[in-house]
Design a protein around this motif. Structure first.
Motif, PDB file in Angstrom:
ATOM      1  N   HIS A   1       0.825  -1.403   0.006  1.00 32.91           N
ATOM      2  CA  HIS A   1      -0.112  -0.108  -0.036  1.00 32.91           C
ATOM      3  C   HIS A   1       0.749   1.109   0.123  1.00 32.91           C
ATOM      4  O   HIS A   1       0.436   2.346   0.574  1.00 32.91           O
ATOM      5  CB  HIS A   1      -0.999  -0.130   1.220  1.00 32.91           C
ATOM      6  CG  HIS A   1      -1.884  -1.283   1.412  1.00 32.91           C
ATOM      7  ND1 HIS A   1      -2.879  -1.545   0.604  1.00 32.91           N
ATOM      8  CD2 HIS A   1      -1.958  -2.204   2.215  1.00 32.91           C
ATOM      9  CE1 HIS A   1      -3.391  -2.661   1.066  1.00 32.91           C
ATOM     10  NE2 HIS A   1      -2.690  -3.119   1.785  1.00 32.91           N
ATOM     11  N   ARG A   2       1.978   1.098  -0.821  1.00 31.79           N
ATOM     12  CA  ARG A   2       2.971   2.357  -0.855  1.00 31.79           C
ATOM     13  C   ARG A   2       3.453   2.569  -2.142  1.00 31.79           C
ATOM     14  O   ARG A   2       3.298   1.562  -2.828  1.00 31.79           O
ATOM     15  CB  ARG A   2       4.181   2.104   0.061  1.00 31.79           C
ATOM     16  CG  ARG A   2       3.953   1.896   1.617  1.00 31.79           C
ATOM     17  CD  ARG A   2       3.295   3.359   2.142  1.00 31.79           C
ATOM     18  NE  ARG A   2       3.524   3.083   3.856  1.00 31.79           N
ATOM     19  CZ  ARG A   2       2.516   2.585   4.289  1.00 31.79           C
ATOM     20  NH1 ARG A   2       1.567   2.067   3.656  1.00 31.79           N
ATOM     21  NH2 ARG A   2       2.546   2.635   5.527  1.00 31.79           N
ATOM     22  N   VAL A   3       3.730   3.725  -2.612  1.00 33.25           N
ATOM     23  CA  VAL A   3       4.317   3.938  -3.849  1.00 33.25           C
ATOM     24  C   VAL A   3       5.837   3.401  -3.951  1.00 33.25           C
ATOM     25  O   VAL A   3       6.390   3.500  -2.958  1.00 33.25           O
ATOM     26  CB  VAL A   3       4.290   5.532  -4.296  1.00 33.25           C
ATOM     27  CG1 VAL A   3       5.166   5.552  -5.463  1.00 33.25           C
ATOM     28  CG2 VAL A   3       2.758   6.192  -4.294  1.00 33.25           C
ATOM     29  N   CYS A   4       5.930   2.775  -5.056  1.00 35.64           N
ATOM     30  CA  CYS A   4       7.383   1.950  -5.239  1.00 35.64           C
ATOM     31  C   CYS A   4       8.343   3.155  -5.242  1.00 35.64           C
ATOM     32  O   CYS A   4       8.177   3.958  -6.013  1.00 35.64           O
ATOM     33  CB  CYS A   4       7.167   1.501  -6.467  1.00 35.64           C
ATOM     34  SG  CYS A   4       8.871   0.581  -6.859  1.00 35.64           S
TER      35      CYS A   4
ATOM     36  N   LYS B   1      -0.254   0.547  -8.094  1.00 38.09           N
ATOM     37  CA  LYS B   1      -1.337  -0.185  -8.693  1.00 38.09           C
ATOM     38  C   LYS B   1      -1.448  -0.023 -10.148  1.00 38.09           C
ATOM     39  O   LYS B   1      -2.296   0.052 -10.778  1.00 38.09           O
ATOM     40  CB  LYS B   1      -2.657   0.043  -8.053  1.00 38.09           C
ATOM     41  CG  LYS B   1      -2.914  -0.374  -6.600  1.00 38.09           C
ATOM     42  CD  LYS B   1      -4.285  -0.116  -6.214  1.00 38.09           C
ATOM     43  CE  LYS B   1      -4.685  -0.702  -4.723  1.00 38.09           C
ATOM     44  NZ  LYS B   1      -5.716  -0.426  -4.217  1.00 38.09           N
ATOM     45  N   GLY B   2      -0.191  -0.022 -10.815  1.00 31.63           N
ATOM     46  CA  GLY B   2      -0.173   0.001 -12.141  1.00 31.63           C
ATOM     47  C   GLY B   2      -0.191   1.499 -12.793  1.00 31.63           C
ATOM     48  O   GLY B   2      -0.398   1.486 -13.949  1.00 31.63           O
ATOM     49  N   VAL B   3      -0.399   2.333 -11.797  1.00 34.25           N
ATOM     50  CA  VAL B   3      -0.604   3.859 -12.211  1.00 34.25           C
ATOM     51  C   VAL B   3       0.844   4.508 -11.902  1.00 34.25           C
ATOM     52  O   VAL B   3       1.239   4.357 -10.715  1.00 34.25           O
ATOM     53  CB  VAL B   3      -1.591   4.444 -11.685  1.00 34.25           C
ATOM     54  CG1 VAL B   3      -1.804   5.855 -12.189  1.00 34.25           C
ATOM     55  CG2 VAL B   3      -3.138   3.904 -11.999  1.00 34.25           C
ATOM     56  N   GLU B   4       1.257   5.446 -12.773  1.00 33.03           N
ATOM     57  CA  GLU B   4       2.621   5.957 -12.368  1.00 33.03           C
ATOM     58  C   GLU B   4       2.109   7.371 -11.744  1.00 33.03           C
ATOM     59  O   GLU B   4       1.315   8.065 -11.873  1.00 33.03           O
ATOM     60  CB  GLU B   4       3.306   6.752 -13.729  1.00 33.03           C
ATOM     61  CG  GLU B   4       4.377   7.237 -13.554  1.00 33.03           C
ATOM     62  CD  GLU B   4       5.268   7.764 -14.873  1.00 33.03           C
ATOM     63  OE1 GLU B   4       6.331   8.027 -14.460  1.00 33.03           O
ATOM     64  OE2 GLU B   4       4.442   7.775 -15.673  1.00 33.03           O
ATOM     65  N   VAL B   5       2.545   7.451 -10.329  1.00 31.23           N
ATOM     66  CA  VAL B   5       2.361   8.493  -9.369  1.00 31.23           C
ATOM     67  C   VAL B   5       3.128   9.466  -9.161  1.00 31.23           C
ATOM     68  O   VAL B   5       2.812  10.591  -9.134  1.00 31.23           O
ATOM     69  CB  VAL B   5       1.991   7.753  -7.879  1.00 31.23           C
ATOM     70  CG1 VAL B   5       1.493   8.786  -6.953  1.00 31.23           C
ATOM     71  CG2 VAL B   5       0.821   6.843  -8.179  1.00 31.23           C
ATOM     72  N   ILE B   6       4.460   9.070  -9.460  1.00 30.52           N
ATOM     73  CA  ILE B   6       5.679   9.899  -9.391  1.00 30.52           C
ATOM     74  C   ILE B   6       6.340   9.801 -10.443  1.00 30.52           C
ATOM     75  O   ILE B   6       6.841   8.645 -10.810  1.00 30.52           O
ATOM     76  CB  ILE B   6       6.553   9.495  -8.052  1.00 30.52           C
ATOM     77  CG1 ILE B   6       5.573   9.798  -6.745  1.00 30.52           C
ATOM     78  CG2 ILE B   6       7.702  10.595  -7.943  1.00 30.52           C
ATOM     79  CD1 ILE B   6       6.485   9.247  -5.388  1.00 30.52           C
ATOM     80  N   LYS B   7       6.760  11.130 -11.161  1.00 34.14           N
ATOM     81  CA  LYS B   7       7.615  10.747 -12.207  1.00 34.14           C
ATOM     82  C   LYS B   7       9.020  10.715 -11.965  1.00 34.14           C
ATOM     83  O   LYS B   7       9.696  11.306 -11.186  1.00 34.14           O
ATOM     84  CB  LYS B   7       7.745  12.241 -13.041  1.00 34.14           C
ATOM     85  CG  LYS B   7       6.504  12.511 -13.541  1.00 34.14           C
ATOM     86  CD  LYS B   7       6.061  12.087 -15.000  1.00 34.14           C
ATOM     87  CE  LYS B   7       4.725  12.395 -15.547  1.00 34.14           C
ATOM     88  NZ  LYS B   7       4.362  11.537 -16.812  1.00 34.14           N
TER      89      LYS B   7
END
Length: 60
Positions: A41-44, A51-57
């Motif tokens: 439950h954390r951004v990689c 969850k398959g969506v780019e959150v941070i560039k």
């Protein structure tokens, strides 16, 4: 006021306290994008996906 009728033995006392000192291994899950181990439950931190969506560039 409640007072113990008998002395609690060291073994009985230490058995009760033993669960407090146990360490758990940190929970890890694989990133769906890059396969890096991350906290659930954390951004990689490696690729910036969640969850398959780019959150941070991230720069390649």
């Amino acid at each position: 006021m409640a007072v113990p009728k008998r002395k609690v033995s060291k073994a009985r006392r230490d058995k009760r306290r033993s669960a407090v000192w146990k360490l758990d291994a940190p929970a890890l899950s694989r990133c769906s994008n890059c396969g890096e181990l991350t906290s659930p439950h954390r951004v990689c931190k490696n690729c910036g996906f969640y969850k398959g969506v780019e959150v941070i560039k991230k720069d390649a």
